[in-house]
Write a protein that holds these residues in place. Sequence first.
Motif, PDB file in Angstrom:
ATOM      1  N   ARG A 186       0.804  -1.226   0.000  1.00  0.00           N
ATOM      2  CA  ARG A 186       0.000   0.000   0.000  1.00  0.00           C
ATOM      3  C   ARG A 186       0.836   1.274   0.000  1.00  0.00           C
ATOM      4  NH1 ARG A 186      -3.793  -0.753   5.002  1.00  0.00           N
ATOM      5  NH2 ARG A 186      -1.795  -1.434   5.776  1.00  0.00           N
ATOM      6  N   THR A 187       2.024   1.253   0.608  1.00  0.00           N
ATOM      7  CA  THR A 187       2.754   2.505   0.810  1.00  0.00           C
ATOM      8  C   THR A 187       3.933   2.720  -0.121  1.00  0.00           C
ATOM      9  OG1 THR A 187       4.072   1.479   2.562  1.00  0.00           O
ATOM     10  CG2 THR A 187       2.101   2.678   3.229  1.00  0.00           C
ATOM     11  N   ILE A 188       4.598   1.655  -0.530  1.00  0.00           N
ATOM     12  CA  ILE A 188       5.793   1.827  -1.353  1.00  0.00           C
ATOM     13  C   ILE A 188       5.386   1.916  -2.817  1.00  0.00           C
ATOM     14  CG2 ILE A 188       7.949   0.772  -2.110  1.00  0.00           C
ATOM     15  CD1 ILE A 188       8.188  -0.518   0.613  1.00  0.00           C
ATOM     16  N   SER A 189       5.832   2.961  -3.465  1.00  0.00           N
ATOM     17  CA  SER A 189       5.576   3.049  -4.914  1.00  0.00           C
ATOM     18  C   SER A 189       6.642   2.227  -5.622  1.00  0.00           C
ATOM     19  CB  SER A 189       5.607   4.501  -5.377  1.00  0.00           C
ATOM     20  OG  SER A 189       6.865   5.073  -5.102  1.00  0.00           O
ATOM     21  N   ARG A 190       6.186   1.304  -6.483  1.00  0.00           N
ATOM     22  CA  ARG A 190       7.097   0.386  -7.158  1.00  0.00           C
ATOM     23  C   ARG A 190       7.017   0.601  -8.657  1.00  0.00           C
ATOM     24  NH1 ARG A 190       4.853  -5.068  -5.396  1.00  0.00           N
ATOM     25  NH2 ARG A 190       2.953  -3.936  -5.751  1.00  0.00           N
ATOM     26  N   SER A 191       8.094   0.292  -9.309  1.00  0.00           N
ATOM     27  CA  SER A 191       8.121   0.405 -10.765  1.00  0.00           C
ATOM     28  C   SER A 191       7.341  -0.759 -11.376  1.00  0.00           C
ATOM     29  CB  SER A 191       9.573   0.381 -11.262  1.00  0.00           C
ATOM     30  OG  SER A 191      10.151  -0.890 -11.002  1.00  0.00           O
ATOM     31  N   ALA A 192       7.049  -0.634 -12.645  1.00  0.00           N
ATOM     32  CA  ALA A 192       6.316  -1.683 -13.345  1.00  0.00           C
ATOM     33  C   ALA A 192       7.100  -2.987 -13.344  1.00  0.00           C
ATOM     34  CB  ALA A 192       6.000  -1.251 -14.769  1.00  0.00           C
ATOM     35  N   THR A 193       8.403  -2.897 -13.467  1.00  0.00           N
ATOM     36  CA  THR A 193       9.249  -4.093 -13.448  1.00  0.00           C
ATOM     37  C   THR A 193       9.164  -4.782 -12.091  1.00  0.00           C
ATOM     38  OG1 THR A 193      10.763  -3.022 -14.980  1.00  0.00           O
ATOM     39  CG2 THR A 193      11.612  -4.926 -13.783  1.00  0.00           C
ATOM     40  N   GLN A 194       9.210  -3.992 -11.022  1.00  0.00           N
ATOM     41  CA  GLN A 194       9.141  -4.570  -9.684  1.00  0.00           C
ATOM     42  C   GLN A 194       7.776  -5.217  -9.432  1.00  0.00           C
ATOM     43  OE1 GLN A 194      11.726  -4.870  -7.590  1.00  0.00           O
ATOM     44  NE2 GLN A 194      10.399  -6.092  -6.272  1.00  0.00           N
ATOM     45  N   VAL A 195       6.717  -4.642  -9.975  1.00  0.00           N
ATOM     46  CA  VAL A 195       5.384  -5.230  -9.841  1.00  0.00           C
ATOM     47  C   VAL A 195       5.333  -6.583 -10.535  1.00  0.00           C
ATOM     48  CG1 VAL A 195       2.959  -4.958 -10.486  1.00  0.00           C
ATOM     49  CG2 VAL A 195       4.223  -3.012  -9.562  1.00  0.00           C
ATOM     50  N   ARG A 196       5.895  -6.685 -11.731  1.00  0.00           N
ATOM     51  CA  ARG A 196       5.917  -7.955 -12.457  1.00  0.00           C
ATOM     52  C   ARG A 196       6.737  -8.999 -11.701  1.00  0.00           C
ATOM     53  NH1 ARG A 196       6.473  -4.533 -17.083  1.00  0.00           N
ATOM     54  NH2 ARG A 196       8.705  -4.925 -17.064  1.00  0.00           N
ATOM     55  N   VAL A 197       7.877  -8.596 -11.152  1.00  0.00           N
ATOM     56  CA  VAL A 197       8.713  -9.525 -10.384  1.00  0.00           C
ATOM     57  C   VAL A 197       7.949 -10.029  -9.167  1.00  0.00           C
ATOM     58  CG1 VAL A 197      10.782  -9.686  -8.938  1.00  0.00           C
ATOM     59  CG2 VAL A 197      10.919  -8.580 -11.180  1.00  0.00           C
ATOM     60  N   ASP A 198       7.298  -9.124  -8.451  1.00  0.00           N
ATOM     61  CA  ASP A 198       6.541  -9.519  -7.260  1.00  0.00           C
ATOM     62  C   ASP A 198       5.393 -10.458  -7.621  1.00  0.00           C
ATOM     63  OD1 ASP A 198       8.219  -8.043  -5.683  1.00  0.00           O
ATOM     64  OD2 ASP A 198       6.851  -6.329  -5.486  1.00  0.00           O
ATOM     65  N   ASN A 199       4.713 -10.191  -8.733  1.00  0.00           N
ATOM     66  CA  ASN A 199       3.625 -11.066  -9.163  1.00  0.00           C
ATOM     67  C   ASN A 199       4.126 -12.454  -9.502  1.00  0.00           C
ATOM     68  OD1 ASN A 199       1.711  -9.091  -8.800  1.00  0.00           O
ATOM     69  ND2 ASN A 199       1.732  -8.422 -10.932  1.00  0.00           N
ATOM     70  N   THR A 200       5.279 -12.534 -10.150  1.00  0.00           N
ATOM     71  CA  THR A 200       5.866 -13.830 -10.493  1.00  0.00           C
ATOM     72  C   THR A 200       6.266 -14.586  -9.236  1.00  0.00           C
ATOM     73  OG1 THR A 200       6.702 -12.880 -12.549  1.00  0.00           O
ATOM     74  CG2 THR A 200       7.669 -14.964 -11.842  1.00  0.00           C
ATOM     75  N   VAL A 201       6.884 -13.897  -8.289  1.00  0.00           N
ATOM     76  CA  VAL A 201       7.285 -14.532  -7.028  1.00  0.00           C
ATOM     77  C   VAL A 201       6.053 -15.046  -6.288  1.00  0.00           C
ATOM     78  CG1 VAL A 201       8.273 -14.081  -4.743  1.00  0.00           C
ATOM     79  CG2 VAL A 201       9.437 -13.254  -6.796  1.00  0.00           C
ATOM     80  N   ASN A 202       5.008 -14.242  -6.213  1.00  0.00           N
ATOM     81  CA  ASN A 202       3.779 -14.656  -5.531  1.00  0.00           C
ATOM     82  C   ASN A 202       3.122 -15.845  -6.215  1.00  0.00           C
ATOM     83  OD1 ASN A 202       4.020 -12.748  -3.530  1.00  0.00           O
ATOM     84  ND2 ASN A 202       2.829 -11.219  -4.653  1.00  0.00           N
ATOM     85  N   LYS A 203       3.203 -15.870  -7.553  1.00  0.00           N
ATOM     86  CA  LYS A 203       2.641 -16.977  -8.311  1.00  0.00           C
ATOM     87  C   LYS A 203       3.325 -18.295  -7.944  1.00  0.00           C
ATOM     88  CE  LYS A 203       2.438 -18.562 -13.080  1.00  0.00           C
ATOM     89  NZ  LYS A 203       2.768 -18.201 -14.457  1.00  0.00           N
ATOM     90  N   TYR A 204       4.646 -18.279  -7.869  1.00  0.00           N
ATOM     91  CA  TYR A 204       5.375 -19.500  -7.548  1.00  0.00           C
ATOM     92  C   TYR A 204       5.270 -19.872  -6.073  1.00  0.00           C
ATOM     93  CZ  TYR A 204       7.089 -19.807 -12.261  1.00  0.00           C
ATOM     94  OH  TYR A 204       7.155 -19.950 -13.630  1.00  0.00           O
ATOM     95  N   ARG A 205       5.081 -18.892  -5.206  1.00  0.00           N
ATOM     96  CA  ARG A 205       4.865 -19.202  -3.793  1.00  0.00           C
ATOM     97  C   ARG A 205       3.544 -19.924  -3.595  1.00  0.00           C
ATOM     98  NH1 ARG A 205       6.760 -13.690  -0.702  1.00  0.00           N
ATOM     99  NH2 ARG A 205       8.980 -14.104  -0.852  1.00  0.00           N
ATOM    100  N   LYS A 206       2.528 -19.538  -4.345  1.00  0.00           N
ATOM    101  CA  LYS A 206       1.213 -20.167  -4.220  1.00  0.00           C
ATOM    102  C   LYS A 206       1.238 -21.601  -4.745  1.00  0.00           C
ATOM    103  CE  LYS A 206      -1.475 -15.936  -4.421  1.00  0.00           C
ATOM    104  NZ  LYS A 206      -2.432 -15.140  -5.196  1.00  0.00           N
ATOM    105  N   GLN A 207       2.098 -21.865  -5.713  1.00  0.00           N
ATOM    106  CA  GLN A 207       2.175 -23.216  -6.281  1.00  0.00           C
ATOM    107  C   GLN A 207       2.814 -24.196  -5.316  1.00  0.00           C
ATOM    108  OE1 GLN A 207       4.199 -22.983 -10.028  1.00  0.00           O
ATOM    109  NE2 GLN A 207       2.445 -22.065 -11.094  1.00  0.00           N
ATOM    110  N   ASN A 208       3.737 -23.713  -4.516  1.00  0.00           N
ATOM    111  CA  ASN A 208       4.483 -24.611  -3.601  1.00  0.00           C
ATOM    112  C   ASN A 208       3.855 -24.680  -2.271  1.00  0.00           C
ATOM    113  OD1 ASN A 208       6.326 -25.206  -5.555  1.00  0.00           O
ATOM    114  ND2 ASN A 208       7.637 -23.499  -5.014  1.00  0.00           N
TER     115      ASN A 208
END
Length: 98
Positions: free
Chosen positions: A76-98
Motif C-alpha cells: 500500500r505505501t511503497i511506490s514500485r516500478s512496473a518491473t518490480q510489480v511484475r517480479v513480485d507477481n511472479t514470485v507470488n505466483k510461484y509461492r502459491k504453487q508450492n
Amino acid sequence: MPLYTFLDKDTNDLIELILRISDYDSFLASNPNLEPFINHVPGIVSGTGSIKTDSGFKEVLSKVAEAHPNSELADRTISRSATQVRVDNTVNKYRKQN
C-alpha cells in the motif's frame, strides 16, 4: 467533584448535586426517594471514515514498509516500478504453487 442528577420519585423533580464519589453510595442509601437520572445521551460511534495521517506518521509507515517489503503495508505505501510489480507477481505466483 462530579455533578450528579437525581429524580425525586415523590415530586418528579430533577435535582442536581455536587457530591464526592466516595459519598455517592451513602447519599443514595440515606435518600431512598431519589434515584440517579441520566440526562445525557452517551456518544456512540455510528461509523468510521478515512483517517488523515500527517507526514510524520506517513514517514514511519514507509520505514516499516521498507523493512518488510513483502507485507501488505509495503504493497500500500511503497511506490514500485512496473518491473518490480511484475517480479513480485511472479514470485507470488510461484509461492502459491508450492
